[in-house]
Write an enzyme that holds these catalytic residues in place. Sequence first.
Site, PDB file in Angstrom:
ATOM      1  N   THR A   1      36.337 -28.031  63.313  1.00 20.62           N
ATOM      2  CA  THR A   1      37.004 -28.912  64.262  1.00 20.62           C
ATOM      3  C   THR A   1      35.952 -29.527  65.171  1.00 20.62           C
ATOM      4  O   THR A   1      34.779 -29.166  65.132  1.00 20.62           O
ATOM      5  CB  THR A   1      38.013 -28.135  65.139  1.00 20.62           C
ATOM      6  OG1 THR A   1      37.286 -27.227  65.986  1.00 20.62           O
ATOM      7  CG2 THR A   1      39.004 -27.360  64.288  1.00 20.62           C
TER       8      THR A   1
ATOM      9  N   ASP B   1      48.692 -32.179  75.414  1.00 20.59           N
ATOM     10  CA  ASP B   1      47.232 -32.230  75.461  1.00 20.59           C
ATOM     11  C   ASP B   1      46.821 -33.101  76.643  1.00 20.59           C
ATOM     12  O   ASP B   1      47.663 -33.800  77.235  1.00 20.59           O
ATOM     13  CB  ASP B   1      46.675 -32.824  74.157  1.00 20.59           C
ATOM     14  CG  ASP B   1      45.321 -32.248  73.770  1.00 20.59           C
ATOM     15  OD1 ASP B   1      44.407 -32.272  74.623  1.00 20.59           O
ATOM     16  OD2 ASP B   1      45.158 -31.796  72.620  1.00 20.59           O
TER      17      ASP B   1
ATOM     18  N   VAL C   1      47.315 -27.462  81.053  1.00 24.08           N
ATOM     19  CA  VAL C   1      47.957 -26.161  80.901  1.00 24.08           C
ATOM     20  C   VAL C   1      47.706 -25.232  82.079  1.00 24.08           C
ATOM     21  O   VAL C   1      48.349 -24.183  82.192  1.00 24.08           O
ATOM     22  CB  VAL C   1      47.534 -25.457  79.593  1.00 24.08           C
ATOM     23  CG1 VAL C   1      48.012 -26.238  78.375  1.00 24.08           C
ATOM     24  CG2 VAL C   1      46.031 -25.226  79.549  1.00 24.08           C
TER      25      VAL C   1
ATOM     26  N   TYR D   1      33.927 -17.392  77.553  1.00 22.64           N
ATOM     27  CA  TYR D   1      34.854 -17.612  76.434  1.00 22.64           C
ATOM     28  C   TYR D   1      35.383 -16.286  75.896  1.00 22.64           C
ATOM     29  O   TYR D   1      36.599 -16.105  75.731  1.00 22.64           O
ATOM     30  CB  TYR D   1      34.142 -18.397  75.348  1.00 22.64           C
ATOM     31  CG  TYR D   1      35.001 -18.768  74.170  1.00 22.64           C
ATOM     32  CD1 TYR D   1      35.910 -19.829  74.250  1.00 22.64           C
ATOM     33  CD2 TYR D   1      34.908 -18.085  72.962  1.00 22.64           C
ATOM     34  CE1 TYR D   1      36.699 -20.184  73.164  1.00 22.64           C
ATOM     35  CE2 TYR D   1      35.687 -18.432  71.868  1.00 22.64           C
ATOM     36  CZ  TYR D   1      36.581 -19.477  71.969  1.00 22.64           C
ATOM     37  OH  TYR D   1      37.359 -19.826  70.891  1.00 22.64           O
TER      38      TYR D   1
ATOM     39  N   THR E   1      33.536 -27.213  67.162  1.00 21.60           N
ATOM     40  CA  THR E   1      32.362 -26.592  66.538  1.00 21.60           C
ATOM     41  C   THR E   1      31.526 -27.565  65.722  1.00 21.60           C
ATOM     42  O   THR E   1      30.330 -27.370  65.555  1.00 21.60           O
ATOM     43  CB  THR E   1      32.797 -25.431  65.622  1.00 21.60           C
ATOM     44  OG1 THR E   1      33.755 -25.913  64.681  1.00 21.60           O
ATOM     45  CG2 THR E   1      33.414 -24.307  66.425  1.00 21.60           C
TER      46      THR E   1
END
Length: 262
Positions: A187, A37, A61, A152, A190
């Site tokens: 989470t 992360d 990433v 998205y 949201t």
Amino acid sequence: MGRLSGKVAIVTGGARGMGAATVRLFVAEGARVAITDVLDAEGNALAAELGDAARFYHQDVTSEAGWAEVVKQTEADLGPVDVLVNNAGILMFKSLLATSLEEYERVLRVNLVGEFLGIKAVAPGMIARGKGSIVNVSSVDGMKGANSLGAYASSKWGVRGLTKVAAMELGHRGIRVNSVHPGGVDTAMTNHNNASRETVNERFTNVPLQRVGGPEEVAAASLFLASDDASYMTGAEIVVDGGMTIGVYYEGFPGAPGVPEA
């Protein structure tokens, strides 16, 4: 218990939310897990909580060199990689016309290019051993459209296509590639205000199951695909959305909650 005994997994975006729930479940099922992360404090805290079964590595990433380093470190510290969960992602609410090219490309780079690079990084080792499982986290917005989610949704639809191609190209080499499609999940992505689960549920009354999902419920789908229980599944899509992709209730119509059947 023990569905991942002896396996080594990498979980990207593993410091919190669905990623952290996946890490905890994988460790509980016997895996050794590399948590990656950009959230160093949360990632290190989770690794400390889980002890020798987990390591945290800072990772962007979107960096190909970063992926090579994470795989190298994981193999040195935990062993050869058996499972990859491509979970890292970002969310942006903005209309198409208000979205800049830079913003659009940033979402694609994290959500789609990051997963592409992850597959490329772990596949050679899996091919050499003749086995492996890759779980790509997409979204219900990779199954449908939604206003304000142009970047998205584009990225998550792209994950579907990437998964299908990878499943076809890697299947004969013993590697399974599947995707998970979460709906609304409680989470930080949201639930920005850290409201109670009951409060968040009030926003999901148009969903058949009448509630938001828990990160642990999405983690369970990833566990299934990562485990040998899914040994004859590849290119599959598991939707974990409380029925969101079925449709929404028309308030006041028969069959909706609290409305007479006729």
